[in-house]
Design a protein around this motif. Structure first.
Motif, short mmCIF file in Angstrom:
data_model
loop_
_atom_site.label_atom_id
_atom_site.label_comp_id
_atom_site.label_asym_id
_atom_site.label_seq_id
_atom_site.Cartn_x
_atom_site.Cartn_y
_atom_site.Cartn_z
N VAL A 119 0.85 -1.19 0.00
CA VAL A 119 0.00 0.00 0.00
C VAL A 119 0.89 1.24 0.00
CG1 VAL A 119 -1.75 1.28 1.29
CG2 VAL A 119 -1.84 -1.22 1.19
N PRO A 120 0.64 2.23 -0.90
CA PRO A 120 1.45 3.46 -0.88
C PRO A 120 1.32 4.18 0.45
CG PRO A 120 0.20 3.28 -2.93
CD PRO A 120 -0.28 2.18 -2.05
N GLY A 121 2.45 4.62 0.98
CA GLY A 121 2.45 5.32 2.25
C GLY A 121 2.45 4.42 3.47
N SER A 122 2.53 3.11 3.28
CA SER A 122 2.52 2.19 4.41
C SER A 122 3.94 1.93 4.88
CB SER A 122 1.84 0.87 4.03
OG SER A 122 2.58 0.20 3.02
N ILE A 123 4.06 1.43 6.11
CA ILE A 123 5.36 1.08 6.66
C ILE A 123 5.28 -0.36 7.16
CG2 ILE A 123 4.72 2.15 8.88
CD1 ILE A 123 7.73 2.83 9.19
N VAL A 124 6.17 -1.21 6.66
CA VAL A 124 6.16 -2.65 6.90
C VAL A 124 7.40 -3.04 7.68
CG1 VAL A 124 6.15 -4.93 5.82
CG2 VAL A 124 4.83 -3.07 4.80
N LEU A 125 7.21 -3.84 8.72
CA LEU A 125 8.32 -4.35 9.53
C LEU A 125 8.52 -5.82 9.22
CD1 LEU A 125 10.41 -4.06 11.80
CD2 LEU A 125 8.59 -4.52 13.44
N LEU A 126 9.68 -6.17 8.67
CA LEU A 126 10.03 -7.54 8.34
C LEU A 126 11.04 -8.05 9.36
CD1 LEU A 126 10.03 -10.02 6.45
CD2 LEU A 126 11.77 -8.86 5.08
N GLY A 127 10.63 -9.03 10.18
CA GLY A 127 11.49 -9.55 11.23
C GLY A 127 11.87 -10.99 10.99
N GLY A 128 12.96 -11.40 11.62
CA GLY A 128 13.41 -12.77 11.49
C GLY A 128 14.74 -12.98 12.19
N GLU A 129 15.10 -14.23 12.40
CA GLU A 129 16.35 -14.56 13.06
C GLU A 129 17.54 -14.21 12.17
OE1 GLU A 129 16.18 -18.65 14.08
OE2 GLU A 129 14.61 -18.40 15.58
N PRO A 130 18.73 -14.04 12.76
CA PRO A 130 19.92 -13.74 11.94
C PRO A 130 20.21 -14.87 10.96
CG PRO A 130 20.33 -13.28 14.28
CD PRO A 130 19.01 -13.98 14.21
N GLY A 131 20.48 -14.50 9.71
CA GLY A 131 20.83 -15.47 8.69
C GLY A 131 19.67 -16.22 8.09
N ILE A 132 18.44 -15.85 8.41
CA ILE A 132 17.29 -16.59 7.90
C ILE A 132 16.99 -16.22 6.45
CG2 ILE A 132 15.39 -15.02 8.48
CD1 ILE A 132 15.51 -18.78 9.23
N GLY A 133 17.42 -15.02 6.01
CA GLY A 133 17.21 -14.62 4.62
C GLY A 133 16.37 -13.37 4.44
N LYS A 134 16.30 -12.50 5.45
CA LYS A 134 15.49 -11.28 5.35
C LYS A 134 16.04 -10.35 4.27
CE LYS A 134 16.28 -10.06 9.57
NZ LYS A 134 17.18 -11.16 9.95
N SER A 135 17.35 -10.10 4.32
CA SER A 135 17.95 -9.20 3.33
C SER A 135 17.90 -9.81 1.93
CB SER A 135 19.41 -8.89 3.72
OG SER A 135 19.47 -8.29 5.00
N THR A 136 18.07 -11.13 1.85
CA THR A 136 18.00 -11.79 0.54
C THR A 136 16.61 -11.66 -0.05
OG1 THR A 136 19.69 -13.39 1.22
CG2 THR A 136 18.28 -14.00 -0.64
N LEU A 137 15.58 -11.86 0.76
CA LEU A 137 14.20 -11.74 0.27
C LEU A 137 13.91 -10.32 -0.19
CD1 LEU A 137 11.29 -12.81 -0.05
CD2 LEU A 137 10.90 -12.19 2.34
N THR A 138 14.34 -9.34 0.58
CA THR A 138 14.08 -7.95 0.22
C THR A 138 14.82 -7.55 -1.04
OG1 THR A 138 13.87 -7.47 2.59
CG2 THR A 138 14.06 -5.61 1.11
N LEU A 139 16.10 -7.90 -1.13
CA LEU A 139 16.89 -7.54 -2.31
C LEU A 139 16.37 -8.25 -3.55
CD1 LEU A 139 19.34 -6.00 -3.37
CD2 LEU A 139 20.76 -7.97 -2.81
N GLN A 140 16.00 -9.51 -3.41
CA GLN A 140 15.47 -10.26 -4.54
C GLN A 140 14.16 -9.65 -5.04
OE1 GLN A 140 15.36 -14.70 -4.33
NE2 GLN A 140 13.15 -14.43 -4.48
#
Length: 473
Positions: A103-124
């Motif tokens: 949604v435009p103007g929304s703020i989303v918090l993506l949480g997870g354990e270290p090394g689970i793949g949060k940055s990989t999912l976002t970058l992909q």
């Protein structure tokens, strides 16, 4: 300039207090109040200035921000309730969890354990969005490390000129760069590394996370630019930082899974724009995360014929039905006190089902160890799993396998009755699609279902004894 003041905030629930308290009156936790310094000129002012400058520069037309005057009260019938077009993330699983897109103007918090793949999912995800200009703010990794991760995803033939990388932890400098490059989406990796000059404490503290998240929320709402915050998980399994962080954002998404397994679960915990019962499933590969469209492929072992203690249940999470393999092991208690262990299933509910099995069906399990596991690393909350749990436990106890082609769905009550569950037609259709020949359902669910249109044979039952008699004769 307004004078700074000191306040105390509970790191567990976000309760505020003017003085330090040993026990939180809201959540009852001890020693959770942390001192924060509230600046009279907080970072939200900088966020508002950035957003206003971008709006005056024509960013309203670009980002679809709401240009109505929100400084005065607005009557409910004067508010335009037309749905703004969501931003397609080009990821069916991500879109499903978000409720149809960002949604435009929304703020989303993506949480997870270290090394689970949060940055990989976002970058992909942002690599596959060439039509949107994205600013990726990294407070943990260098630009070289991000480039190496992107190259592992085979991006050589994909356009990446729409992504700008900024390695910065100062909130004021981040807002300055946002003003310069005017992105259509902002990624903060991670919120625990960002700090504002208005708060005199280290990054990751309660006050810093609180002020930075509030400033980014103000920026997102006034500019219409969606923001994705990546957050850490503490040792208790909850999002690090104050609980108020989850109250501030619009959507909280948790990325779950075991690092030793290849499957990852994207689960919505809070969503102001969609359902909180949706989940997305990914498979971690060398080139990144692969979307799993057919969830049943990872939850059912290819060959379990002749194995006792295995039962198949037709479950539903959100809007998607899938078949889940329930595994149970019952053995004599070796150390006197019987053990009860459940992985992916509620431990207390397992104890209740074992009591029902002993009281209503007559199988004595008081001196037996019972271990339960949901295959695939998934945690299922659907009550329709009850029948398969009881069937798997009994199958292991008598060491008799359940015939291939059988699955079941039904909630079990304390009196041993099989209670109806929702959306039974979808469960039956999913079982039939995967080649199952028999399904056990609650008798009440048979009302309104035309069993003639299904090739699968339907067995309606009222009590647990009837279900077990159909399975084991």
């Amino acid at each position: 300039m307004a004078k700074d003041k000191i306040a105390y905030v509970c790191s567990n629930c976000g309760q505020e207090s003017a003085k330090w308290i040993g026990k939180c009156p809201n959540c009852g936790q001890w020693n959770t109040f942390k001192q924060i310094k509230i600046s009279g000129d907080s970072g939200s002012t900088a966020a508002k200035n950035v957003a206003m400058s971008m709006r005056h520069g024509g960013a309203d037309m670009l980002f679809g921000a709401n240009t109505e005057n929100t400084e005065r009260p607005i009557k409910l019938n004067e508010i335009n309730a037309a749905d703004e077009p969501r931003i397609d993330m080009h990821d069916a699983e991500f879109n499903r969890v978000l409720g149809g897109g960002m949604v435009p103007g929304s703020i989303v918090l993506l949480g997870g354990e270290p090394g689970i793949g949060k940055s990989t999912l976002t970058l992909q995800t942002i690599i596959n969005m060439p039509e949107h200009k994205v600013l990726y703010v990294s407070g943990e990794e260098s630009a070289h490390q991000i480039k190496l991760r992107a190259e592992r995803m085979n991006i050589r033939n994909l356009p990446t000129d729409h992504i700008s990388i900024l390695c910065e932890t100062g909130l004021e400098k981040i807002f300055q760069r946002i003003t310069e490059c005017k992105p259509e989406m902002v990624i903060i990796d991670s919120i625990q590394t960002i700090a504002t000059e208005d708060v005199d404490s280290s990054p990751g503290s309660v006050s810093q996370v609180r002020e930075c998240a509030a400033a980014l929320l103000r920026f997102a709402k006034t500019s219409g630019i969606p923001v994705i915050l990546i957050g850490h998980i503490n040792k208790e399994g909850t999002l690090a930082g104050p609980k108020i962080l989850e109250h501030i954002v619009d959507t909280v998404i948790q990325f779950e899974g075991d690092q030793h397994y290849m499957y990852r679960i994207l689960r919505s915990i809070k969503n102001r724009f969609g359902s909180t019962s949706e989940l997305g499933i990914y498979e971690m590969q060398q080139q990144g995360l692969r979307q799993v469209n057919n969830a049943s492929e990872l939850l059912i072992t290819e060959d379990h014929d002749g194995l006792s203690g295995v039962a198949i249940s037709s479950a539903i999470e959100g809007l998607r039905p899938f078949l889940v393999e329930t595994q149970a092991l019952v053995s004599s208690a070796a150390y006197g006190t019987p053990q009860r262990s459940a992985t992916g299933f509620d431990q207390r509910r397992l104890n209740m089902l074992l009591a029902v099995l002993e009281k209503r069906v007559g199988f004595k399990l008081m001196q037996k160890d019972v271990f339960l596991n949901i295959a695939g690393g998934l945690r299922v909350t659907d009550l329709a799993m009850d029948l398969s749990v009881i069937a798997a436990v009994l199958s292991s106890n008598v060491d008799t396998p359940i015939e291939a082609g059988w699955c079941m769905a039904g909630e079990v009550g304390l009196s041993g009755e099989v209670r109806p569950v929702s959306r039974m037609e979808q469960r039956i259709a999913e079982a039939e699609k995967l080649g199952f020949t028999n399904i056990i359902i609650p008798k009440y669910n048979l009302k309104g279902i035309d069993s003639k249109k299904y090739q699968i044979e339907i067995h309606p039952v009222r009590k647990v004894e009837e279900a077990l008699r159909a399975l084991f004769g």
